[in-house]
Design a protein around this motif. Structure first.
Motif, PDB file in Angstrom:
ATOM      1  N   GLY A   1       6.041  -1.146 -13.108  1.00 35.78           N
ATOM      2  CA  GLY A   1       5.270  -2.343 -13.403  1.00 35.78           C
ATOM      3  C   GLY A   1       4.740  -3.054 -12.188  1.00 35.78           C
ATOM      4  N   GLU A   2       5.163  -2.672 -10.987  1.00 35.74           N
ATOM      5  CA  GLU A   2       4.713  -3.316  -9.762  1.00 35.74           C
ATOM      6  C   GLU A   2       3.283  -2.902  -9.436  1.00 35.74           C
ATOM      7  N   THR A   3       2.469  -3.851  -8.947  1.00 32.02           N
ATOM      8  CA  THR A   3       1.092  -3.576  -8.560  1.00 32.02           C
ATOM      9  C   THR A   3       1.048  -3.118  -7.114  1.00 32.02           C
ATOM     10  N   VAL A   4       0.314  -2.053  -6.848  1.00 31.39           N
ATOM     11  CA  VAL A   4       0.227  -1.493  -5.501  1.00 31.39           C
ATOM     12  C   VAL A   4      -1.221  -1.131  -5.211  1.00 31.39           C
ATOM     13  N   ILE A   5      -1.476  -0.825  -3.943  1.00 24.12           N
ATOM     14  CA  ILE A   5      -2.783  -0.327  -3.526  1.00 24.12           C
ATOM     15  C   ILE A   5      -2.607   1.154  -3.165  1.00 24.12           C
ATOM     16  N   PRO A   6      -3.094   2.096  -3.986  1.00 26.57           N
ATOM     17  CA  PRO A   6      -2.892   3.516  -3.710  1.00 26.57           C
ATOM     18  C   PRO A   6      -3.839   4.038  -2.630  1.00 26.57           C
ATOM     19  N   THR A   7      -3.292   4.842  -1.741  1.00 29.34           N
ATOM     20  CA  THR A   7      -4.071   5.538  -0.716  1.00 29.34           C
ATOM     21  C   THR A   7      -3.873   7.010  -0.905  1.00 29.34           C
ATOM     22  N   ARG A   8      -4.937   7.729  -1.183  1.00 28.82           N
ATOM     23  CA  ARG A   8      -4.806   9.140  -1.560  1.00 28.82           C
ATOM     24  C   ARG A   8      -4.643  10.021  -0.330  1.00 28.82           C
ATOM     25  N   ALA A   9      -3.742  11.016  -0.467  1.00 31.41           N
ATOM     26  CA  ALA A   9      -3.527  12.020   0.585  1.00 31.41           C
ATOM     27  C   ALA A   9      -3.585  13.398  -0.057  1.00 31.41           C
ATOM     28  N   THR A  10      -3.731  14.403   0.754  1.00 36.32           N
ATOM     29  CA  THR A  10      -3.745  15.782   0.258  1.00 36.32           C
ATOM     30  C   THR A  10      -2.331  16.305   0.165  1.00 36.32           C
ATOM     31  N   VAL A  11      -2.128  17.263  -0.731  1.00 35.98           N
ATOM     32  CA  VAL A  11      -0.797  17.864  -0.892  1.00 35.98           C
ATOM     33  C   VAL A  11      -0.528  18.777   0.285  1.00 35.98           C
ATOM     34  N   PRO A  12       0.585  18.598   1.016  1.00 41.74           N
ATOM     35  CA  PRO A  12       0.899  19.510   2.115  1.00 41.74           C
ATOM     36  C   PRO A  12       1.097  20.928   1.602  1.00 41.74           C
ATOM     37  N   LYS A  13       0.531  21.882   2.313  1.00 42.82           N
ATOM     38  CA  LYS A  13       0.664  23.289   1.952  1.00 42.82           C
ATOM     39  C   LYS A  13       1.726  23.968   2.783  1.00 42.82           C
TER      40      LYS A  13
ATOM     41  N   THR B   1       0.852  -1.189   0.000  1.00 40.85           N
ATOM     42  CA  THR B   1       0.000   0.000   0.000  1.00 40.85           C
ATOM     43  C   THR B   1       0.890   1.243   0.000  1.00 40.85           C
ATOM     44  N   VAL B   2       0.645   2.177  -0.926  1.00 35.40           N
ATOM     45  CA  VAL B   2       1.454   3.395  -1.018  1.00 35.40           C
ATOM     46  C   VAL B   2       0.547   4.608  -0.946  1.00 35.40           C
ATOM     47  N   THR B   3       1.096   5.691  -0.432  1.00 35.93           N
ATOM     48  CA  THR B   3       0.365   6.960  -0.338  1.00 35.93           C
ATOM     49  C   THR B   3       0.630   7.781  -1.587  1.00 35.93           C
ATOM     50  N   VAL B   4      -0.423   8.275  -2.200  1.00 31.97           N
ATOM     51  CA  VAL B   4      -0.304   9.057  -3.430  1.00 31.97           C
ATOM     52  C   VAL B   4      -0.978  10.409  -3.235  1.00 31.97           C
ATOM     53  N   VAL B   5      -0.586  11.373  -4.072  1.00 31.21           N
ATOM     54  CA  VAL B   5      -1.205  12.688  -4.089  1.00 31.21           C
ATOM     55  C   VAL B   5      -1.549  13.045  -5.534  1.00 31.21           C
ATOM     56  N   VAL B   6      -2.590  13.815  -5.679  1.00 27.33           N
ATOM     57  CA  VAL B   6      -2.940  14.390  -6.972  1.00 27.33           C
ATOM     58  C   VAL B   6      -2.656  15.886  -6.862  1.00 27.33           C
ATOM     59  N   PRO B   7      -1.544  16.387  -7.437  1.00 20.68           N
ATOM     60  CA  PRO B   7      -1.098  17.753  -7.153  1.00 20.68           C
ATOM     61  C   PRO B   7      -2.008  18.837  -7.709  1.00 20.68           C
ATOM     62  N   GLY B   8      -2.704  18.573  -8.813  1.00 24.79           N
ATOM     63  CA  GLY B   8      -3.462  19.641  -9.444  1.00 24.79           C
ATOM     64  C   GLY B   8      -2.530  20.711 -10.003  1.00 24.79           C
ATOM     65  N   ARG B   9      -3.065  21.893 -10.225  1.00 25.97           N
ATOM     66  CA  ARG B   9      -2.258  23.017 -10.722  1.00 25.97           C
ATOM     67  C   ARG B   9      -2.551  24.241  -9.866  1.00 25.97           C
TER      68      ARG B   9
END
Length: 394
Positions: free
Chosen positions: A382-394, A67-75
């Motif tokens: 190529g590795e399979t993971v389970i993404p866990t979404r987090a917010t971008v630190p401000k 399981t890995v933590t991911v962020v969607v940065p946006g613009r």
């Protein structure tokens, strides 16, 4: 004899048979115990394996999906900030030396750190010889003026006598020429005196403009001349600047008028300035150019000191990531993104400014990707993971 011998052998045989029976029973008992232990271990393993009611796949248990933590940065709109370092200097440094023939310094009237006005005397040079020459030339003017008065009187008398016929017209012309020559000698004497006075005045070492005295390298009693070099350095108007050294790519983004914040080394105080000149050339050795940041006078800013600058180069609408998400190797900077299939993919990115809020991404991302926030060094493409979404630190 034979009977006794036969009896002995028979007894030994029965003893051996009895011992073999004991050993056999002992071995059977040991084998039963070992078998029971093995059966018990198998039963326990089966109990834990089937406790959940589902058979366990040995390969799946050996390879768990992380399981890995991911962020969607946006613009977001961020200031394009360029950091640079350089030396502080006077914006217009005026070297002051001997303008005249020089001589022995009699007085030094200023010290470094003092403000001076335009034309103010900084030091004086002995002028006794020049003073006597000026007196001599002033006396020669008096002599020339006396000769001119006599010549004018002679001409006036001749003009009165010419009408009576006592003096010819040629005599009048001669006396007129004598009068004009006497007047010319007066003008020459005055010009010579003016030249001497100007030469004497140049013995005073003066500031060419108002400003701040930076250095002093002369003392009373020192003999100075045209070859003495710079005796004082004055910052015109007290104006200072930072000579910010920038790489080629950063220098290309600089424009006159851009704002900058300058912080001297050893100080927490920052000073506002703006770029007033961008170097038109690049040093071929260092591949750097100079952006000159104008600064107002302040006692905390000392020419020759070292300072850091943050130059604001406009705003940009770009993704921004925490530093932990950006990695680098011999190929350059990159991040790991998680696709719809939950597989890890490498994405090369172009990194911009790095600030307290994060790393600006100038290329490679559109801001909608799922980017691995940290621990990217433990993942493989190529590795399979389970993404866990987090917010971008401000």
């Amino acid at each position: 004899m034979n009977f006794e011998s036969g009896f002995t052998h028979d007894t030994d045989a029965r003893s051996y048979v009895a011992e073999d029976g004991v050993v056999a029973r002992s071995r059977r008992r040991r084998n039963l115990i070992i078998g029971g232990v093995i059966a018990l271990v198998v039963l326990l393993a089966a109990f834990f394996m089937f406790r959940s009611g589902k058979p366990v796949d040995a390969d799946a248990s050996a390879k768990q999906v992380p399981t890995v933590t991911v962020v969607v940065p946006g613009r977001s709109t961020v200031d394009a900030v360029v950091t640079a370092t350089g030396n502080l200097a006077a914006r217009r440094e005026m070297p002051v030396g001997v303008a005249g023939e020089g001589g022995m310094v009699t007085q030094v009237l200023v010290e470094p750190g003092q403000w001076v006005n335009a034309g103010q005397v900084l030091a004086t040079v002995d002028r006794r010889v020049q003073t006597q020459l000026g007196n001599s030339l002033a006396a020669s003017i008096t002599v020339a003026q006396a000769d001119a008065r006599i010549a004018q009187s002679n001409l006036d008398r001749a003009m009165q006598l010419v009408s009576r016929g006592f003096i010819s017209k040629a005599d009048v012309d001669s006396k007129t020429a004598i009068r004009d020559a006497a007047r010319a000698r007066v003008d020459v004497a005055r010009a010579q005196l003016g030249q001497a006075q100007a030469t004497t005045a140049r013995l005073d070492i003066r500031s060419p403009a108002a400003g701040l005295v930076l250095t002093r390298s002369v003392e009373p009693g020192q003999v100075v001349g045209a070859a003495s070099g710079v005796l004082f350095r004055v910052a015109k108007g007290g104006e200072l600047e930072l000579l910010a050294r920038l790489g080629e790519s950063d220098l290309a983004r600089m424009r006159v008028g851009q704002q900058a914040s300058v912080t001297p080394v050893g100080s927490t105080q920052s000073f506002s300035g703006q770029i007033w000149q961008v170097s038109p050339i690049i040093d071929p050795q260092t591949r750097q150019g100079i952006a000159r940041v104008a600064l107002p006078y302040n006692t905390a800013l000392r020419p020759g000191g070292f300072a850091a600058a943050r130059i604001i180069g406009g705003a940009a609408d770009v993704p921004q990531l925490p530093e932990s998400a950006v990695q680098s190797d011999t190929k350059g900077n990159y991040v790991y993104v998680i696709g719809a299939d939950k597989k890890v993919a490498r994405r090369d990115v172009k990194v911009g400014d790095v600030s307290d809020t994060g790393v600006t991404i100038l290329g490679g991302l559109n801001g909608q990707e799922q980017v691995v926030l940290s621990a990217g060094g433990f993942l493989n493409p190529g590795e399979t993971v389970i993404p866990t979404r987090a917010t971008v630190p401000k």
